[in-house]
Each structure stands twice: as C-alpha cells, then as structure tokens.
Motif scaffolding. Structure first.
Motif, PDB file in Angstrom:
ATOM      1  N   LYS A  48      31.152  31.548  40.478  1.00 54.54           N
ATOM      2  CA  LYS A  48      31.179  32.083  39.119  1.00 54.54           C
ATOM      3  C   LYS A  48      30.344  33.350  39.086  1.00 54.54           C
ATOM      4  O   LYS A  48      29.160  33.333  39.429  1.00 54.54           O
ATOM      5  CB  LYS A  48      30.619  31.060  38.125  1.00 54.54           C
ATOM      6  CG  LYS A  48      30.435  31.592  36.708  1.00 54.54           C
ATOM      7  CD  LYS A  48      31.751  31.889  36.035  1.00 54.54           C
ATOM      8  CE  LYS A  48      31.530  32.343  34.587  1.00 54.54           C
ATOM      9  NZ  LYS A  48      32.795  32.686  33.916  1.00 54.54           N
ATOM     10  N   ILE A  49      30.964  34.472  38.703  1.00 53.19           N
ATOM     11  CA  ILE A  49      30.280  35.758  38.633  1.00 53.19           C
ATOM     12  C   ILE A  49      29.978  36.068  37.179  1.00 53.19           C
ATOM     13  O   ILE A  49      30.880  36.136  36.345  1.00 53.19           O
ATOM     14  CB  ILE A  49      31.146  36.887  39.228  1.00 53.19           C
ATOM     15  CG1 ILE A  49      31.640  36.501  40.616  1.00 53.19           C
ATOM     16  CG2 ILE A  49      30.356  38.196  39.257  1.00 53.19           C
ATOM     17  CD1 ILE A  49      30.546  36.199  41.606  1.00 53.19           C
ATOM     18  N   ARG A  50      28.686  36.260  36.869  1.00 51.90           N
ATOM     19  CA  ARG A  50      28.253  36.540  35.500  1.00 51.90           C
ATOM     20  C   ARG A  50      27.551  37.888  35.446  1.00 51.90           C
ATOM     21  O   ARG A  50      26.595  38.121  36.189  1.00 51.90           O
ATOM     22  CB  ARG A  50      27.319  35.436  35.004  1.00 51.90           C
ATOM     23  CG  ARG A  50      27.968  34.059  34.920  1.00 51.90           C
ATOM     24  CD  ARG A  50      26.932  33.015  34.552  1.00 51.90           C
ATOM     25  NE  ARG A  50      27.492  31.690  34.509  1.00 51.90           N
ATOM     26  CZ  ARG A  50      27.949  31.099  33.396  1.00 51.90           C
ATOM     27  NH1 ARG A  50      27.890  31.745  32.262  1.00 51.90           N
ATOM     28  NH2 ARG A  50      28.438  29.883  33.439  1.00 51.90           N
ATOM     29  N   HIS A  51      28.033  38.768  34.567  1.00 52.35           N
ATOM     30  CA  HIS A  51      27.446  40.087  34.390  1.00 52.35           C
ATOM     31  C   HIS A  51      26.430  40.055  33.255  1.00 52.35           C
ATOM     32  O   HIS A  51      26.627  39.381  32.243  1.00 52.35           O
ATOM     33  CB  HIS A  51      28.524  41.124  34.086  1.00 52.35           C
ATOM     34  CG  HIS A  51      29.448  41.385  35.233  1.00 52.35           C
ATOM     35  ND1 HIS A  51      30.388  40.459  35.646  1.00 52.35           N
ATOM     36  CD2 HIS A  51      29.576  42.449  36.058  1.00 52.35           C
ATOM     37  CE1 HIS A  51      31.059  40.952  36.681  1.00 52.35           C
ATOM     38  NE2 HIS A  51      30.593  42.150  36.938  1.00 52.35           N
ATOM     39  N   ARG A  53      25.270  42.183  30.768  1.00 51.27           N
ATOM     40  CA  ARG A  53      25.573  42.521  29.375  1.00 51.27           C
ATOM     41  C   ARG A  53      27.067  42.740  29.148  1.00 51.27           C
ATOM     42  O   ARG A  53      27.464  43.164  28.063  1.00 51.27           O
ATOM     43  CB  ARG A  53      24.813  43.783  28.970  1.00 51.27           C
ATOM     44  CG  ARG A  53      25.174  45.027  29.778  1.00 51.27           C
ATOM     45  CD  ARG A  53      24.335  46.205  29.313  1.00 51.27           C
ATOM     46  NE  ARG A  53      24.588  47.386  30.131  1.00 51.27           N
ATOM     47  CZ  ARG A  53      23.918  48.535  30.001  1.00 51.27           C
ATOM     48  NH1 ARG A  53      22.989  48.630  29.078  1.00 51.27           N
ATOM     49  NH2 ARG A  53      24.190  49.559  30.775  1.00 51.27           N
ATOM     50  N   ALA A  54      27.876  42.478  30.123  1.00 48.94           N
ATOM     51  CA  ALA A  54      29.319  42.671  29.989  1.00 48.94           C
ATOM     52  C   ALA A  54      30.027  41.382  30.356  1.00 48.94           C
ATOM     53  O   ALA A  54      30.631  41.264  31.424  1.00 48.94           O
ATOM     54  CB  ALA A  54      29.783  43.822  30.873  1.00 48.94           C
ATOM     55  N   SER A  55      29.959  40.399  29.456  1.00 52.43           N
ATOM     56  CA  SER A  55      30.560  39.103  29.761  1.00 52.43           C
ATOM     57  C   SER A  55      32.065  39.195  29.949  1.00 52.43           C
ATOM     58  O   SER A  55      32.664  38.323  30.591  1.00 52.43           O
ATOM     59  CB  SER A  55      30.235  38.105  28.645  1.00 52.43           C
ATOM     60  OG  SER A  55      30.750  38.555  27.405  1.00 52.43           O
ATOM     61  N   SER A  56      32.694  40.239  29.413  1.00 48.48           N
ATOM     62  CA  SER A  56      34.139  40.404  29.593  1.00 48.48           C
ATOM     63  C   SER A  56      34.506  40.663  31.042  1.00 48.48           C
ATOM     64  O   SER A  56      35.662  40.515  31.433  1.00 48.48           O
ATOM     65  CB  SER A  56      34.649  41.555  28.719  1.00 48.48           C
ATOM     66  OG  SER A  56      34.011  42.770  29.069  1.00 48.48           O
ATOM     67  N   ASN A  57      33.529  41.050  31.861  1.00 50.60           N
ATOM     68  CA  ASN A  57      33.773  41.303  33.283  1.00 50.60           C
ATOM     69  C   ASN A  57      33.541  40.071  34.154  1.00 50.60           C
ATOM     70  O   ASN A  57      33.720  40.133  35.368  1.00 50.60           O
ATOM     71  CB  ASN A  57      32.885  42.435  33.788  1.00 50.60           C
ATOM     72  CG  ASN A  57      33.251  43.777  33.179  1.00 50.60           C
ATOM     73  OD1 ASN A  57      34.411  44.014  32.849  1.00 50.60           O
ATOM     74  ND2 ASN A  57      32.267  44.648  33.011  1.00 50.60           N
ATOM     75  N   ASP A  58      33.117  38.955  33.556  1.00 52.41           N
ATOM     76  CA  ASP A  58      32.892  37.736  34.333  1.00 52.41           C
ATOM     77  C   ASP A  58      34.198  37.264  34.966  1.00 52.41           C
ATOM     78  O   ASP A  58      35.279  37.453  34.404  1.00 52.41           O
ATOM     79  CB  ASP A  58      32.346  36.618  33.444  1.00 52.41           C
ATOM     80  CG  ASP A  58      30.951  36.910  32.927  1.00 52.41           C
ATOM     81  OD1 ASP A  58      30.360  37.911  33.350  1.00 52.41           O
ATOM     82  OD2 ASP A  58      30.465  36.127  32.095  1.00 52.41           O
ATOM     83  N   PHE A  59      34.092  36.637  36.123  1.00 52.84           N
ATOM     84  CA  PHE A  59      35.262  36.015  36.742  1.00 52.84           C
ATOM     85  C   PHE A  59      34.831  34.849  37.610  1.00 52.84           C
ATOM     86  O   PHE A  59      33.659  34.699  37.948  1.00 52.84           O
ATOM     87  CB  PHE A  59      36.091  37.024  37.537  1.00 52.84           C
ATOM     88  CG  PHE A  59      35.415  37.600  38.757  1.00 52.84           C
ATOM     89  CD1 PHE A  59      35.565  37.011  40.008  1.00 52.84           C
ATOM     90  CD2 PHE A  59      34.632  38.739  38.665  1.00 52.84           C
ATOM     91  CE1 PHE A  59      34.957  37.541  41.133  1.00 52.84           C
ATOM     92  CE2 PHE A  59      34.015  39.286  39.779  1.00 52.84           C
ATOM     93  CZ  PHE A  59      34.180  38.679  41.026  1.00 52.84           C
ATOM     94  N   THR A  60      35.801  34.002  37.946  1.00 55.37           N
ATOM     95  CA  THR A  60      35.551  32.812  38.743  1.00 55.37           C
ATOM     96  C   THR A  60      36.581  32.740  39.866  1.00 55.37           C
ATOM     97  O   THR A  60      37.757  33.047  39.651  1.00 55.37           O
ATOM     98  CB  THR A  60      35.647  31.537  37.887  1.00 55.37           C
ATOM     99  OG1 THR A  60      34.773  31.664  36.766  1.00 55.37           O
ATOM    100  CG2 THR A  60      35.259  30.309  38.686  1.00 55.37           C
ATOM    101  N   VAL A  61      36.139  32.344  41.048  1.00 57.96           N
ATOM    102  CA  VAL A  61      37.030  32.184  42.192  1.00 57.96           C
ATOM    103  C   VAL A  61      36.842  30.782  42.771  1.00 57.96           C
ATOM    104  O   VAL A  61      35.710  30.346  43.004  1.00 57.96           O
ATOM    105  CB  VAL A  61      36.744  33.229  43.293  1.00 57.96           C
ATOM    106  CG1 VAL A  61      37.636  32.987  44.509  1.00 57.96           C
ATOM    107  CG2 VAL A  61      36.959  34.639  42.769  1.00 57.96           C
ATOM    108  N   ALA A  62      37.948  30.074  42.960  1.00 58.57           N
ATOM    109  CA  ALA A  62      37.949  28.788  43.662  1.00 58.57           C
ATOM    110  C   ALA A  62      38.665  28.974  44.989  1.00 58.57           C
ATOM    111  O   ALA A  62      39.668  29.689  45.063  1.00 58.57           O
ATOM    112  CB  ALA A  62      38.661  27.724  42.825  1.00 58.57           C
ATOM    113  N   LEU A  63      38.160  28.323  46.037  1.00 66.42           N
ATOM    114  CA  LEU A  63      38.690  28.591  47.378  1.00 66.42           C
ATOM    115  C   LEU A  63      38.636  27.340  48.244  1.00 66.42           C
ATOM    116  O   LEU A  63      37.684  26.567  48.170  1.00 66.42           O
ATOM    117  CB  LEU A  63      37.891  29.726  48.018  1.00 66.42           C
ATOM    118  CG  LEU A  63      38.142  30.082  49.477  1.00 66.42           C
ATOM    119  CD1 LEU A  63      38.035  31.609  49.667  1.00 66.42           C
ATOM    120  CD2 LEU A  63      37.152  29.390  50.387  1.00 66.42           C
ATOM    121  N   VAL A  64      39.679  27.151  49.064  1.00 67.68           N
ATOM    122  CA  VAL A  64      39.697  26.120  50.095  1.00 67.68           C
ATOM    123  C   VAL A  64      40.189  26.748  51.397  1.00 67.68           C
ATOM    124  O   VAL A  64      41.213  27.426  51.414  1.00 67.68           O
ATOM    125  CB  VAL A  64      40.614  24.940  49.716  1.00 67.68           C
ATOM    126  CG1 VAL A  64      40.906  24.056  50.936  1.00 67.68           C
ATOM    127  CG2 VAL A  64      39.972  24.094  48.625  1.00 67.68           C
TER     128      VAL A  64
END
Length: 367
Positions: A48-51, A53-64
């Motif tokens: 989980k990537i959290r910025h 002051r720019a929460s709109s840029n947050d993203f999440t990656v799941a991987l196997v």
C-alpha cells in the motif's frame, strides 16, 4: 545489486515466516509449504503506497510469484521477480499511464531474473494494481491465477493459465502429463506475452490471487469457500486449510485485496503536509513500513530519471534498474550492514519500526 530499495524489499520478502496468514483490517496474505515440498518457493505480498498530502495518488499492489520447483533456483527467481517488480512500480512516474508503468515493472522483473539465473530459475508473476480511478489493472504470466470476487459473492477467474493444456483447451483431458507444463514464465530466454488488462471496479468486491497449490481444489469448492467467508483473512485461511487437507502436494499461497481499500476514520498513516511517501508491505514475514524522504519517481517510458521531477524536488537521479549486462545479486548482509539497518529504523510511534530511505544520495548509499 547495489540498489537500496530493491535490497530492502528483497530482505523483507525473504524474511522468516511468522504465521501462515498475515492480515490487517483490509488485506490478507497467506502461504504454506504443504506436506511434500521441503521449502516454500512462493512469494506473496501486498503493498500500500500512501502519499503525504496527495491521497488521490495512493495505490495498492497485490502480487503472487510461484518459483518453479523443477528448476534449481525457483525460490530465488520468485524473490528477485517480486522485489524487482515492486521496486520498479515504486519508482515509475505513473503520469505516462498505468499500463506502461506495469509493463515497465514486469520487464524489469523479467530482465532481473534472467540476468541473474540465465534460465536456471523461473517463476510465475500475477499482480493486481488498484488506485482511485474506476479501473483496476492486472498483469499475469504463468499458471498462478487472479480471480475477481463480484457482487453477490461470485468467483470468476480473469487470468488465463499459460500452460499447454489451457492453450490447447484440453478441458476433457485433465490427466495428460503435459497439461500443466508452462509455455511462458518470468526468467525465460525470450520475450514475454503477458496478460495486461483493465477491469472495471464497479461490480467487483475484491480480487483473489493464488498459486497453483491454493487453487488445486475444484472450482466448485473454491466458489463455496468464497461464498461462506465473511472476510479476506477468513477466505485466505480457509483456502490454505483446504489445500492442506487435500494432501498439501504443493506450496500454496493466497492474497486477497478488496476494491474498497480505505476504511473511513481508520487511516493508520497520518497524512503530513509534505510530499513524504510510505510503502506498507504485508507479506509472510509480517507488516513492514518504508518511509521515503522524497518520492522515488522515475520516467517509465525513457527508463531514465524524470529530470523535471528531480529538478523540482532537488533529488539526484537514482541508480538504473539492471540492464542486460548487470546482474542483480542476492543481497548479502554482513554484520556491519545489519548494524546500519538498525540505525535506519526510526521509533515513530508505530507498532513496527519504519525504515527511513532517503534517496537523495542516488539510491546506492554513497554521497
């Protein structure tokens, strides 16, 4: 490889497994060795990537990643692929498009595994990318699987199996010995032809990623498990229990990621007024947080650092990801390095220490 970010992620993913399922309120990652294999060659992770002051840029990656057990370095291949993919997706400037960013990360993983192992190790790679947009993206190579869990608790496989049996549509000949032979994998000598597609999130509750050991039960059994699971952690735990009860013939790994990735008023990362970035990694060794003093963006198209971003933020260019003549070595930690790692960890009032990575030194630890 002399790359601070890659090495940090590699060490996290290769750490000692503390329990079969690691979970928090949103996500779940589970993995078991099974009853036959001597070691676990699967790697599962959620990032989980959290910025700040720019929460709109947050993203999440799941991987196997499922290392190929028939090869000498399946476990190493899976670790290199996962670490390369995740460190690349963190560095990519996504303004050029999510599809290009994911493709860049996959190619980085392919080059890294082949350059290090030269065909003596390979791995599957299946990943899902979620951000604030209306679409999720997934990329897939091999015979691990990605399922979507739709509204109404319906399970549907969205990835294709890169096997001879699936390519020839031998659904009525399941016992043929070559059915499960892979036709492509990360680390092969050649070009990949991955699945890389968007998925509309409107009618999807979540995604489930599995290695072949976890989806070995019939599709009917899997659908029943999903239907009677009230949460992601419960779903992952039940999948692994069933795989183990059926003989544990292979390593089994499952990762669950919900589409609604935020819980109101329960944000564990306190937003700052600066451009700080935190990567929270959930994997078999627990949950780990990495804080970046500056966002480690780079240009996904030119494969060179984005000069505009670095100029604005006064950050020096980063070390390039490995070219074909540069092999990413497995990180080795000397006693001195372990002391340095401890000094990087800052007690900032969280359950686990946050490792501070300041990439203003170019990413290689030198001024």
């Amino acid at each position: 490889m002399n790359d601070v970010l890659y090495n940090r992620i590699y060490n996290i993913l290769s750490g000692r497994q503390s329990r079969s399922v690691e979970a928090n309120e949103l996500y779940a990652v589970g993995s078991i060795i099974g009853s036959v294999r001597n070691r676990n060659e699967d790697v599962g992770a959620l990032v989980k990537i959290r910025h700040g002051r720019a929460s709109s840029n947050d993203f999440t990656v799941a991987l196997v990643c499922d290392g190929m057990g028939g090869m000498s370095d399946g476990r190493v291949a899976a670790l290199i692929a996962a670490s390369s993919f995740l460190s690349a997706i963190l560095r990519v400037d996504r303004s050029s498009g999510v599809k290009r960013a994911i493709n860049f990360a996959l190619n980085a993983a392919q080059r890294a595994v082949y350059d290090e192992l030269r065909g003596n190790g390979g791995t599957t790679l299946s990943a899902v990318y979620l951000d604030a947009s209306s679409e999720a993206w997934f990329v897939h190579v091999g015979d691990s699987r990605i399922y979507e869990i739709r509204a109404g608790i319906e399970l549907r496989q969205i990835s294709r199996d890169d096997t001879i049996g699936a390519a020839l549509q031998r659904h009525h000949q399941e016992n043929r010995p070559d059915n499960n032979r892979l036709i492509q994998f990360v680390g092969l000598d050649g070009e990949l032809d991955p699945q890389l597609l968007p998925i509309e999130k409107a009618s999807v509750n979540g995604f489930l990623l599995t290695s072949d050991g976890a989806h070995s039960p019939s599709s009917e059994i899997l659908a029943t498990i999903v239907k009677h699971s009230k949460s992601g952690p419960e779903l992952v735990r039940k999948l692994l229990n069933v795989a183990d009860a059926l003989g544990g013939l292979d390593n089994a790994t499952a990762v669950h990621i919900p589409v609604a990735t935020e819980i109101k008023n329960r944000d564990q990362f306190e937003r700052s007024a600066h451009d700080d970035l935190v990567a929270s990694i959930l994997c078999s060794s627990g949950q780990h947080d990495i804080w970046f003093a500056q966002p480690p963006f780079r240009d996904a198209v030119s494969r060179s650092p984005s000069s505009e971003i670095h100029r604005e933020r006064n950050v020096k260019p980063f070390v390039d990801l490995p070219e074909k003549n540069k092999s990413p070595k497995k990180p080795k930690q000397s006693k001195a390095n372990k002391k340095d790692q401890r000094s990087d960890e800052l007690p900032l009032g969280v359950d686990k220490p946050i490792a501070k990575l300041d990439f203003s030194d170019g990413g290689d630890g030198t001024p």
